[in-house]
Design an enzyme around this catalytic site. Structure first.
Site, PDB file in Angstrom:
ATOM      1  N   LYS A 271     -21.847  -0.193  12.135  1.00 16.19           N
ATOM      2  CA  LYS A 271     -20.843  -0.582  13.137  1.00 16.19           C
ATOM      3  C   LYS A 271     -20.999   0.257  14.421  1.00 16.19           C
ATOM      4  O   LYS A 271     -20.969  -0.276  15.525  1.00 16.19           O
ATOM      5  CB  LYS A 271     -19.470  -0.357  12.499  1.00 16.19           C
ATOM      6  CG  LYS A 271     -18.295  -0.228  13.414  1.00 16.19           C
ATOM      7  CD  LYS A 271     -16.999  -0.119  12.639  1.00 16.19           C
ATOM      8  CE  LYS A 271     -16.551   1.284  12.340  1.00 16.19           C
ATOM      9  NZ  LYS A 271     -16.038   2.066  13.455  1.00 16.19           N
TER      10      LYS A 271
ATOM     11  N   LYS B 197       0.839  -1.191   0.000  1.00 13.39           N
ATOM     12  CA  LYS B 197       0.000   0.000   0.000  1.00 13.39           C
ATOM     13  C   LYS B 197       0.884   1.254   0.000  1.00 13.39           C
ATOM     14  O   LYS B 197       0.643   2.202  -0.761  1.00 13.39           O
ATOM     15  CB  LYS B 197      -0.862  -0.028   1.259  1.00 13.39           C
ATOM     16  CG  LYS B 197      -2.131   0.749   1.165  1.00 13.39           C
ATOM     17  CD  LYS B 197      -2.942   0.402   2.389  1.00 13.39           C
ATOM     18  CE  LYS B 197      -4.202   1.166   2.479  1.00 13.39           C
ATOM     19  NZ  LYS B 197      -4.901   0.931   3.742  1.00 13.39           N
TER      20      LYS B 197
ATOM     21  N   CYS C 116     -19.694   3.119   8.817  1.00 15.93           N
ATOM     22  CA  CYS C 116     -19.850   3.722  10.151  1.00 15.93           C
ATOM     23  C   CYS C 116     -21.169   3.426  10.849  1.00 15.93           C
ATOM     24  O   CYS C 116     -21.183   2.895  11.950  1.00 15.93           O
ATOM     25  CB  CYS C 116     -19.666   5.234  10.049  1.00 15.93           C
ATOM     26  SG  CYS C 116     -17.987   5.688   9.677  1.00 15.93           S
TER      27      CYS C 116
ATOM     28  N   GLY D  98     -35.141   5.885   1.932  1.00 15.75           N
ATOM     29  CA  GLY D  98     -34.497   5.061   0.917  1.00 15.75           C
ATOM     30  C   GLY D  98     -34.283   3.652   1.427  1.00 15.75           C
ATOM     31  O   GLY D  98     -34.976   3.208   2.344  1.00 15.75           O
TER      32      GLY D  98
ATOM     33  N   LEU E  53     -16.058  12.743   8.749  1.00 18.10           N
ATOM     34  CA  LEU E  53     -16.003  12.799   7.285  1.00 18.10           C
ATOM     35  C   LEU E  53     -16.988  11.833   6.658  1.00 18.10           C
ATOM     36  O   LEU E  53     -17.048  10.670   7.045  1.00 18.10           O
ATOM     37  CB  LEU E  53     -14.591  12.423   6.801  1.00 18.10           C
ATOM     38  CG  LEU E  53     -13.416  13.130   7.466  1.00 18.10           C
ATOM     39  CD1 LEU E  53     -12.101  12.545   6.964  1.00 18.10           C
ATOM     40  CD2 LEU E  53     -13.471  14.620   7.161  1.00 18.10           C
TER      41      LEU E  53
ATOM     42  N   LEU F 234     -33.043  13.292   6.041  1.00 16.17           N
ATOM     43  CA  LEU F 234     -34.464  12.915   6.093  1.00 16.17           C
ATOM     44  C   LEU F 234     -34.890  12.376   4.731  1.00 16.17           C
ATOM     45  O   LEU F 234     -36.042  12.524   4.347  1.00 16.17           O
ATOM     46  CB  LEU F 234     -35.327  14.118   6.486  1.00 16.17           C
ATOM     47  CG  LEU F 234     -35.456  14.428   7.977  1.00 16.17           C
ATOM     48  CD1 LEU F 234     -36.399  15.596   8.203  1.00 16.17           C
ATOM     49  CD2 LEU F 234     -35.948  13.214   8.778  1.00 16.17           C
TER      50      LEU F 234
HETATM   51  C1  UDX Z   1     -21.176   8.756   8.095  1.00 13.83           C
HETATM   52  C2  UDX Z   1     -21.299  10.105   8.824  1.00 13.83           C
HETATM   53  O1  UDX Z   1     -22.156  10.976   8.092  1.00 13.83           O
HETATM   54  C3  UDX Z   1     -19.940  10.711   9.042  1.00 13.83           C
HETATM   55  O2  UDX Z   1     -20.061  11.906   9.779  1.00 13.83           O
HETATM   56  C4  UDX Z   1     -19.097   9.712   9.811  1.00 13.83           C
HETATM   57  O3  UDX Z   1     -17.850  10.186  10.131  1.00 13.83           O
HETATM   58  C5  UDX Z   1     -18.986   8.412   9.024  1.00 13.83           C
HETATM   59  O4  UDX Z   1     -20.299   7.909   8.800  1.00 13.83           O
HETATM   60  P1  UDX Z   1     -20.854   7.929   5.578  1.00 13.83           P
HETATM   61  O5  UDX Z   1     -20.985   6.540   6.147  1.00 13.83           O
HETATM   62  O6  UDX Z   1     -19.741   8.201   4.637  1.00 13.83           O
HETATM   63  O7  UDX Z   1     -20.692   8.999   6.778  1.00 13.83           O
HETATM   64  O8  UDX Z   1     -22.198   8.258   4.821  1.00 13.83           O
HETATM   65  P2  UDX Z   1     -23.507   9.164   5.016  1.00 13.83           P
HETATM   66  O9  UDX Z   1     -23.536  10.174   3.947  1.00 13.83           O
HETATM   67  O10 UDX Z   1     -23.641   9.638   6.394  1.00 13.83           O
HETATM   68  O11 UDX Z   1     -24.647   8.069   4.690  1.00 13.83           O
HETATM   69  C6  UDX Z   1     -24.787   6.890   5.484  1.00 13.83           C
HETATM   70  C7  UDX Z   1     -25.970   6.061   5.015  1.00 13.83           C
HETATM   71  O12 UDX Z   1     -27.187   6.749   5.233  1.00 13.83           O
HETATM   72  C8  UDX Z   1     -25.965   5.749   3.516  1.00 13.83           C
HETATM   73  O13 UDX Z   1     -26.400   4.407   3.335  1.00 13.83           O
HETATM   74  C9  UDX Z   1     -26.949   6.726   2.920  1.00 13.83           C
HETATM   75  O14 UDX Z   1     -27.513   6.287   1.727  1.00 13.83           O
HETATM   76  C10 UDX Z   1     -27.959   6.803   4.039  1.00 13.83           C
HETATM   77  N1  UDX Z   1     -28.763   8.032   4.043  1.00 13.83           N
HETATM   78  C11 UDX Z   1     -28.185   9.233   4.328  1.00 13.83           C
HETATM   79  C12 UDX Z   1     -30.125   7.956   3.801  1.00 13.83           C
HETATM   80  O15 UDX Z   1     -30.675   6.884   3.539  1.00 13.83           O
HETATM   81  N2  UDX Z   1     -30.867   9.100   3.866  1.00 13.83           N
HETATM   82  C13 UDX Z   1     -30.329  10.297   4.153  1.00 13.83           C
HETATM   83  O16 UDX Z   1     -31.080  11.282   4.211  1.00 13.83           O
HETATM   84  C14 UDX Z   1     -28.946  10.377   4.379  1.00 13.83           C
END
Ligand code: UDX
Length: 432
Positions: A266, A35, A263, A256, A153, A253
């Site tokens: 877990k 890596k 994240c 889906g 993030l 909100l």
């Molecule tokens: C998340 C947190 O937002 C971030 O702050 C943290 O550090 C890591 O975990 P991430 O997992 O990259 O980030 O994705 P995120 O954009 O939060 O979406 C997570 C899940 O929620 C996805 O499956 C997404 O499709 C879903 N989601 C998100 C919805 O179904 N509806 C929404 O309105 C927003």
């Protein structure tokens, strides 16, 4: 400042390159030699918009270095960021902290002057105390400070989220390291980011509580969407109507499929497991986990209904299989349970994803990757829009297919139902 990022996964690499871009000297360390070698050549192991360019730029100007020599990297740095994984323990729900403690042991052997050791990895409350105990075995108390500085993030938006954070949380129990961290973040604070200093344990919990709350918000609207489907209401009206209340807010909100990613699944498990350890029942979050687990079955049930329970030999296309757009991450994506379940019932699956072939389906029979939208939907009975990639937002379905029309199940509510229906397609979506 001289920084060392231990672990060049998502968190370590993105934070490391962004810190370098702010003018710091950063060494990203990983024990995976391959890596490190490929990073030095500018090959980035993850898909994240803008990351490759930023790595190449900062590697060329020598502010960003890659190494597998942990001892030297620690000795040469003032602040050590621990960015290793904290996955769910096999067969359990608590976080596996073995990598964290291993790194702490290695750091304890290389402290040559005052070091700030920062956990950026998501770690359960009291992990900082444990790290401190490990370091104290070989080092004097005044030689180091252990602090918590969680990352927030989002994949696909990580560089923007780093550069324009809503808040920077630093859990430091001493004034000196808080002052140093504040200086490190000054370029972001001066652009408007809120900096808050809390106790170390509070910072650890802020991260879990934030992710659990966002997961709850999504699950809440997903369940409201189920009620909307039964009552002929458009869930998007509900999201707007609720979201305009400043106490609620409109983001997260969007109804889906089940939430996924590295994240939310877990961290919701880990926080309930921590609470159980402290004899506290986080029943709301437990319900969220249960509801989200059930969500894929619920949407599958809808697919069966759409196909009138005749799944055998039905040709189904998935547009997008990652857990969300702008990432190649498949971790806990709802497609991982939906696709095999449909195959089991006799369906033949084709999928297209802008990030390409997925090894996760390579052993699943009757699942094939097609490298473009047009061929992937050709001859399909049902097209499922699973991920909200921009590539899927303005498809002219009428021009795309000649002859037989397929049914569309838009799990991300990308399209206006009337427009698609006017093109002669049967259209289903979420919460309408
Ligand atoms: C998340 C947190 O937002 C971030 O702050 C943290 O550090 C890591 O975990 P991430 O997992 O990259 O980030 O994705 P995120 O954009 O939060 O979406 C997570 C899940 O929620 C996805 O499956 C997404 O499709 C879903 N989601 C998100 C919805 O179904 N509806 C929404 O309105 C927003």
């Amino acid at each position: 400042m001289k920084l060392c990022m231990i672990g060049t996964g998502y968190v370590g690499l993105v934070s490391g390159v962004c810190f370098a871009d702010l003018g710091n000297d950063v060494i990203c360390v990983d024990k995976d030699l391959k890596k490190i070698d490929s990073l030095k050549k500018g090959n980035i192991p993850i898909y994240e918009p803008g990351l490759t360019e930023l790595v190449i730029k900062n590697f060329k100007n020598k502010r960003l270095k890659f190494s597998n020599n942990l001892k030297k990297s620690i000795k040469d740095s003032d602040i050590i960021f621990v960015c290793v994984g904290t996955p769910t323990k096999k067969g359990g729900s608590s976080a596996d902290l073995s990598q964290i403690y291993q790194v702490a042991k290695e750091i304890s052997l290389s402290i040559n002057k005052f070091k700030i050791i920062v956990t950026k990895s998501t770690v359960p409350v009291t992990t900082g105390d444990e790290i401190e105990k490990i370091l104290l075995k070989r080092n004097n108390k005044n030689k180091f400070a252990v602090i918590s500085n969680p990352e927030f993030l989002r994949e696909g938006e990580a560089i923007r989220d780093f550069t324009y954070p809503d808040r920077i949380v630093v859990g430091a129990n001493d004034k000196k390291s808080n002052r140093i961290m504040n200086t490190l973040y000054t370029p972001l604070i001066s652009k408007g980011a809120q900096y808050i200093n809390t106790s170390r344990k509070a910072a650890e919990l802020i991260k879990y509580a934030s992710n659990a709350f966002l997961a709850t918000k999504i699950t809440f609207i997903n369940e409201i969407a189920n009620l909307c489907e039964k009552t002929g209401i458009d869930v998007e009206d509900i999201s707007i109507g609720m979201g305009l209340d400043k106490r609620i807010g409109g983001r997260f909100l969007r109804a889906g499929p089940a939430y996924g990613g590295s994240c939310f699944p877990k961290d919701t498990k880990a926080i309930t497991s921590t609470a159980d350890k402290f004899k506290t029942d986080l029943s709301v979050i437990k319900s969220v986990i249960k509801s989200n687990k059930n969500r894929s079955n619920l949407l599958l049930g809808r697919v069966f209904k759409i196909l009138k329970n005749k799944i055998r030999n039905k040709r189904i296309t998935f547009l997008g299989v990652t857990f969300k757009a702008n990432t190649d991450d498949m971790r806990d994506s709802s497609s991982l349970s939906m696709i095999p379940a449909l195959v089991k019932k006799g369906a033949k699956i084709k999928y297209y994803d802008p990030t390409g072939f997925k090894k996760e389906f390579s052993k699943t029979k009757n699942v094939s990757y097609i490298d473009n939208i047009k061929d992937s939907v050709k001859g399909s009975d049902l097209v499922i829009i699973h991920t909200e990639w921009n590539d899927f937002k303005s498809i002219n379905f009428r021009n795309l297919v000649k002859g037989k029309k397929f049914i569309i199940y838009d799990m991300r509510n990308i399209y206006s139902p009337s427009k698609i229906i006017n093109q002669g397609f049967k259209y289903y979506c979420i919460g309408k």
